[in-house]
Design a protein around this motif. Sequence first.
Motif, PDB file in Angstrom:
ATOM      1  N   GLY A  29       0.433  -1.203  -0.327  1.00  0.00           N
ATOM      2  CA  GLY A  29      -0.050  -0.033  -0.082  1.00  0.00           C
ATOM      3  C   GLY A  29       0.668   1.478   0.381  1.00  0.00           C
ATOM      4  N   GLU A  30       1.500   1.145   0.668  1.00  0.00           N
ATOM      5  CA  GLU A  30       3.072   2.512   0.495  1.00  0.00           C
ATOM      6  C   GLU A  30       3.438   2.700  -0.745  1.00  0.00           C
ATOM      7  N   LYS A  31       3.700   1.460  -1.087  1.00  0.00           N
ATOM      8  CA  LYS A  31       4.288   1.662  -2.224  1.00  0.00           C
ATOM      9  C   LYS A  31       3.317   1.950  -3.659  1.00  0.00           C
ATOM     10  N   LEU A  32       2.052   1.937  -3.378  1.00  0.00           N
ATOM     11  CA  LEU A  32       1.564   2.334  -4.023  1.00  0.00           C
ATOM     12  C   LEU A  32       0.905   3.839  -4.275  1.00  0.00           C
ATOM     13  N   MET A  33       1.011   4.101  -3.144  1.00  0.00           N
ATOM     14  CA  MET A  33       1.029   5.740  -2.376  1.00  0.00           C
ATOM     15  C   MET A  33       1.619   6.747  -2.967  1.00  0.00           C
ATOM     16  N   SER A  34       3.188   5.552  -2.736  1.00  0.00           N
ATOM     17  CA  SER A  34       4.162   7.096  -3.418  1.00  0.00           C
ATOM     18  C   SER A  34       4.251   7.053  -5.021  1.00  0.00           C
ATOM     19  N   GLU A  35       3.899   6.055  -5.537  1.00  0.00           N
ATOM     20  CA  GLU A  35       4.070   6.002  -7.647  1.00  0.00           C
ATOM     21  C   GLU A  35       2.095   6.778  -6.859  1.00  0.00           C
ATOM     22  N   VAL A  36       1.492   7.078  -6.832  1.00  0.00           N
ATOM     23  CA  VAL A  36       0.672   7.838  -6.636  1.00  0.00           C
ATOM     24  C   VAL A  36       0.505   9.311  -7.028  1.00  0.00           C
ATOM     25  N   ARG A  37       1.744   9.783  -5.579  1.00  0.00           N
ATOM     26  CA  ARG A  37       1.875  11.121  -5.203  1.00  0.00           C
ATOM     27  C   ARG A  37       2.550  11.491  -6.605  1.00  0.00           C
ATOM     28  N   ILE A  39       3.020  10.811  -9.399  1.00  0.00           N
ATOM     29  CA  ILE A  39       2.068  10.753 -10.691  1.00  0.00           C
ATOM     30  C   ILE A  39       1.425  11.803  -9.957  1.00  0.00           C
ATOM     31  N   LEU A  40       0.587  12.329  -9.615  1.00  0.00           N
ATOM     32  CA  LEU A  40       0.026  13.258  -8.928  1.00  0.00           C
ATOM     33  C   LEU A  40       1.679  14.555  -9.613  1.00  0.00           C
ATOM     34  N   ALA A  41       2.453  14.814  -8.823  1.00  0.00           N
ATOM     35  CA  ALA A  41       3.379  15.846  -9.114  1.00  0.00           C
ATOM     36  C   ALA A  41       3.281  15.689 -10.034  1.00  0.00           C
ATOM     37  N   GLN A  42       3.563  14.986 -11.105  1.00  0.00           N
ATOM     38  CA  GLN A  42       3.976  15.131 -12.868  1.00  0.00           C
ATOM     39  C   GLN A  42       2.498  15.579 -13.239  1.00  0.00           C
ATOM     40  N   LEU A  43       1.727  14.906 -13.498  1.00  0.00           N
ATOM     41  CA  LEU A  43      -0.069  16.183 -13.665  1.00  0.00           C
ATOM     42  C   LEU A  43       0.258  17.418 -13.015  1.00  0.00           C
ATOM     43  N   ASP A  44       0.512  17.653 -11.946  1.00  0.00           N
ATOM     44  CA  ASP A  44       0.740  19.432 -11.807  1.00  0.00           C
ATOM     45  C   ASP A  44       2.087  20.115 -12.599  1.00  0.00           C
ATOM     46  N   ASP A  45       2.901  19.582 -12.788  1.00  0.00           N
ATOM     47  CA  ASP A  45       3.706  20.097 -13.438  1.00  0.00           C
ATOM     48  C   ASP A  45       3.370  20.381 -14.618  1.00  0.00           C
TER      49      ASP A  45
END
Length: 70
Positions: A29-37, A39-45
């Motif tokens: 779950g931590e690994k998934l959340m890290s990946e989601v964060r 991806i969201l940072a890339q989307l912000d960029d």
Amino acid sequence: MVRELSAAGYLQQKTGTGRQKPILFTRKGEKLMSEVRRILAQLDDVLVEQTGKAALKKAISVLEGIKISN
């Protein structure tokens, strides 16, 4: 939802008193959340690059002002 995420290996529900049981992320779950964060940072960029920082801040402000009634 907690049961489903627990069954998939993303969460672990600990025993507790009454109806309140601690819910923890597993390593998976931590690994998934890290990946989601990430991806969201890339989307912000991408959003900042394509719309500009000021336009994005304005859009966020408008979205935060939306009231959803039940």
